[in-house]
Design a protein around this motif. Structure first.
Motif, mmCIF file in Angstrom:
data_model
loop_
_atom_site.group_PDB
_atom_site.id
_atom_site.type_symbol
_atom_site.label_atom_id
_atom_site.label_comp_id
_atom_site.label_asym_id
_atom_site.label_seq_id
_atom_site.Cartn_x
_atom_site.Cartn_y
_atom_site.Cartn_z
ATOM 1 N N GLU A 151 0.847 -1.201 0.000
ATOM 2 C CA GLU A 151 0.000 0.000 0.000
ATOM 3 C C GLU A 151 0.881 1.250 0.000
ATOM 4 N N ILE A 152 0.681 2.111 -0.972
ATOM 5 C CA ILE A 152 1.460 3.339 -1.106
ATOM 6 C C ILE A 152 0.625 4.520 -0.616
ATOM 7 N N LEU A 153 1.104 5.186 0.419
ATOM 8 C CA LEU A 153 0.394 6.350 0.937
ATOM 9 C C LEU A 153 0.617 7.547 0.018
ATOM 10 N N ALA A 154 -0.404 8.363 -0.138
ATOM 11 C CA ALA A 154 -0.304 9.571 -0.951
ATOM 12 C C ALA A 154 0.621 10.571 -0.269
ATOM 13 N N ALA A 155 1.205 11.449 -1.077
ATOM 14 C CA ALA A 155 2.116 12.465 -0.548
ATOM 15 C C ALA A 155 1.429 13.308 0.513
ATOM 16 N N GLU A 156 0.171 13.626 0.308
ATOM 17 C CA GLU A 156 -0.563 14.450 1.280
ATOM 18 C C GLU A 156 -0.706 13.722 2.618
ATOM 19 N N ASP A 157 -0.978 12.432 2.563
ATOM 20 C CA ASP A 157 -1.119 11.649 3.789
ATOM 21 C C ASP A 157 0.213 11.542 4.533
ATOM 22 N N LEU A 158 1.293 11.362 3.797
ATOM 23 C CA LEU A 158 2.606 11.277 4.429
ATOM 24 C C LEU A 158 3.000 12.605 5.066
ATOM 25 N N ALA A 159 2.659 13.709 4.400
ATOM 26 C CA ALA A 159 2.970 15.025 4.964
ATOM 27 C C ALA A 159 2.231 15.239 6.276
ATOM 28 N N VAL A 160 0.974 14.823 6.330
ATOM 29 C CA VAL A 160 0.202 14.942 7.577
ATOM 30 C C VAL A 160 0.784 14.035 8.648
ATOM 31 N N LEU A 161 1.176 12.832 8.266
ATOM 32 C CA LEU A 161 1.754 11.891 9.216
ATOM 33 C C LEU A 161 3.033 12.445 9.825
ATOM 34 N N ALA A 162 3.877 13.088 8.996
ATOM 35 C CA ALA A 162 5.172 13.583 9.453
ATOM 36 C C ALA A 162 5.078 14.876 10.256
ATOM 37 N N GLU A 191 20.148 5.270 1.506
ATOM 38 C CA GLU A 191 19.778 6.468 0.760
ATOM 39 C C GLU A 191 18.473 6.307 -0.013
ATOM 40 N N GLN A 192 18.200 5.113 -0.496
ATOM 41 C CA GLN A 192 17.010 4.958 -1.338
ATOM 42 C C GLN A 192 15.771 4.548 -0.572
ATOM 43 N N ALA A 193 15.925 3.876 0.605
ATOM 44 C CA ALA A 193 14.740 3.302 1.250
ATOM 45 C C ALA A 193 14.749 3.419 2.771
ATOM 46 N N CYS A 194 15.540 4.353 3.306
ATOM 47 C CA CYS A 194 15.569 4.502 4.764
ATOM 48 C C CYS A 194 15.660 5.974 5.186
ATOM 49 N N PHE A 195 16.718 6.657 4.783
ATOM 50 C CA PHE A 195 16.975 8.015 5.259
ATOM 51 C C PHE A 195 16.207 9.049 4.443
ATOM 52 N N ILE A 196 15.542 9.962 5.162
ATOM 53 C CA ILE A 196 14.778 11.053 4.544
ATOM 54 C C ILE A 196 15.491 12.364 4.899
ATOM 55 N N PRO A 197 16.188 13.002 3.976
ATOM 56 C CA PRO A 197 16.977 14.189 4.310
ATOM 57 C C PRO A 197 16.171 15.325 4.926
ATOM 58 N N ASP A 198 14.932 15.507 4.458
ATOM 59 C CA ASP A 198 14.098 16.604 4.960
ATOM 60 C C ASP A 198 12.648 16.135 4.991
ATOM 61 N N LEU A 199 12.112 15.966 6.198
ATOM 62 C CA LEU A 199 10.739 15.500 6.336
ATOM 63 C C LEU A 199 9.721 16.470 5.738
ATOM 64 N N ALA A 200 10.106 17.729 5.598
ATOM 65 C CA ALA A 200 9.198 18.725 5.022
ATOM 66 C C ALA A 200 9.182 18.692 3.497
ATOM 67 N N ASP A 201 10.090 17.966 2.897
ATOM 68 C CA ASP A 201 10.142 17.828 1.441
ATOM 69 C C ASP A 201 9.197 16.695 1.044
ATOM 70 N N ALA A 202 7.983 17.046 0.647
ATOM 71 C CA ALA A 202 6.951 16.043 0.376
ATOM 72 C C ALA A 202 7.375 15.069 -0.717
ATOM 73 N N ALA A 203 8.013 15.589 -1.753
ATOM 74 C CA ALA A 203 8.421 14.722 -2.862
ATOM 75 C C ALA A 203 9.501 13.742 -2.411
ATOM 76 N N GLY A 204 10.496 14.237 -1.677
ATOM 77 C CA GLY A 204 11.564 13.372 -1.183
ATOM 78 C C GLY A 204 11.053 12.351 -0.181
ATOM 79 N N LEU A 205 10.172 12.787 0.717
ATOM 80 C CA LEU A 205 9.567 11.895 1.696
ATOM 81 C C LEU A 205 8.817 10.770 0.999
ATOM 82 N N THR A 206 8.005 11.132 0.026
ATOM 83 C CA THR A 206 7.201 10.142 -0.685
ATOM 84 C C THR A 206 8.080 9.167 -1.454
ATOM 85 N N ARG A 207 9.128 9.673 -2.076
ATOM 86 C CA ARG A 207 10.014 8.811 -2.861
ATOM 87 C C ARG A 207 10.665 7.732 -1.985
#
Length: 292
Positions: A124-135, A157-173
């Motif tokens: 299940e892939i959460l939408a970017a909006e849902d992840l932003a609210v979660l974070a 780098e690809q599946a664990c660390f999120i450099p900036d939780l406020a970066d919706a695109a990076g968080l979602t990726r």
């Protein structure tokens, strides 16, 4: 009377303990303990009765020591064993509390990185909006993603660390890639955690695994992934009370020294499914399991 221990059987030789746990089982027997065999594959496939078919009846209370088991499968194992007069020493609710982050986090909230989570199904892939609210409740800055049990730190780098939780695109990726790689093994849901910087001491393990039995620290070992055999002695003054509040019989805490000199809990686990560092004596853990 020594406490019996149930190990996963070797899938290639069903009469023997899985090779990964064979030395430990030998030490259990040397301590006077009884060793039983559980079919881990059958258990994961949903056949708990088959999984315990070769466990002697009437053994009394037992430990399980083996590969990780999802919470619902552990409950099925406990029920099947109970019908054979062989109850597990760790009840299903205790196992789940120690094994899954939502169960242990409230007791350790002051000693571990800030965390939020959302139940999801594998794939299940959460939408970017849902992840932003979660974070949103997390401190600003970096974070990591994991599920209720495991991260993919080896794909940092690809599946664990999120450099900036406020970066919706990076968080979602990063979250998307984590979910894809976990496939059907995603446990419980998606967890986001604030990132903390830990010290990297020379020639000793950066993480210490503390083994607790009935709320008391009984063994210190390097984290299984560490290249080093030696550990620093952690300050458990704030961590011990959290373990006691958790109220689980056999627990591990992975602790590390934050860059400001404070010991922090990186992960909590049920001791039955926690691994030992390759350098560690299996005899010490065996003696702990079997008892006096």
């Amino acid at each position: 009377m020594p406490t019996p221990v149930l190990y996963c059987r070797d899938p290639l030789n069903p009469r023997r303990v899985d090779q990964h746990f064979a030395q430990e089982a030998q030490r259990v027997r040397a301590c006077g303990g009884v060793v039983g065999l559980v079919d881990h594959d059958a258990l994961l496939q949903g056949d708990a009765e088959q999984a315990v078919a070769h466990v002697p009846t009437g053994l009394g209370s037992v430990w399980y020591r083996g590969w990780m088991i999802p919470g619902d499968r552990y409950a099925a194992l406990a029920e099947a064993l109970s019908r054979r007069g062989t109850p597990l020493l760790v009840a299903p609710e205790q196992y789940r509390a120690a094994h899954e982050l939502p169960g242990w986090y409230p007791m350790f909230v002051d000693s571990t990185p800030a965390s939020v989570w959302r139940p999801t199904e594998p794939g299940e892939i959460l939408a970017a909006e849902d992840l932003a609210v979660l974070a949103e409740p997390l401190p600003p800055g970096s974070g990591i993603v994991k599920d209720y049990v495991k991260s993919r730190k080896h794909e940092w780098e690809q599946a664990c660390f999120i450099p900036d939780l406020a970066d919706a695109a990076g968080l979602t990726r990063v979250v998307r890639r984590f979910v894809e790689l976990q496939e059907d093994f995603l446990a419980g849901g998606v967890v986001l955690r604030g990132f903390e910087t830990f010290s990297k001491p020379e020639s000793v393990a950066a993480e210490v695994r503390v083994w607790w039995l009935d709320g008391e620290p009984r063994l210190l070992t390097p984290h299984p992934d560490s290249p080093f055999e030696h550990v620093l002695i952690p300050d458990l003054g704030r961590i011990g009370p959290a373990v006691q509040r958790l109220g689980c019989r056999f627990v591990t805490t992975d602790v590390a020294l934050r860059s400001d000199g404070v010991w922090r809990v990186v992960e909590v686990g049920d001791g039955q499914v926690s691994d030992l560092h390759a350098s560690c004596s299996r005899g010490e853990l065996a003696a702990l399991l079997v008892g006096p």
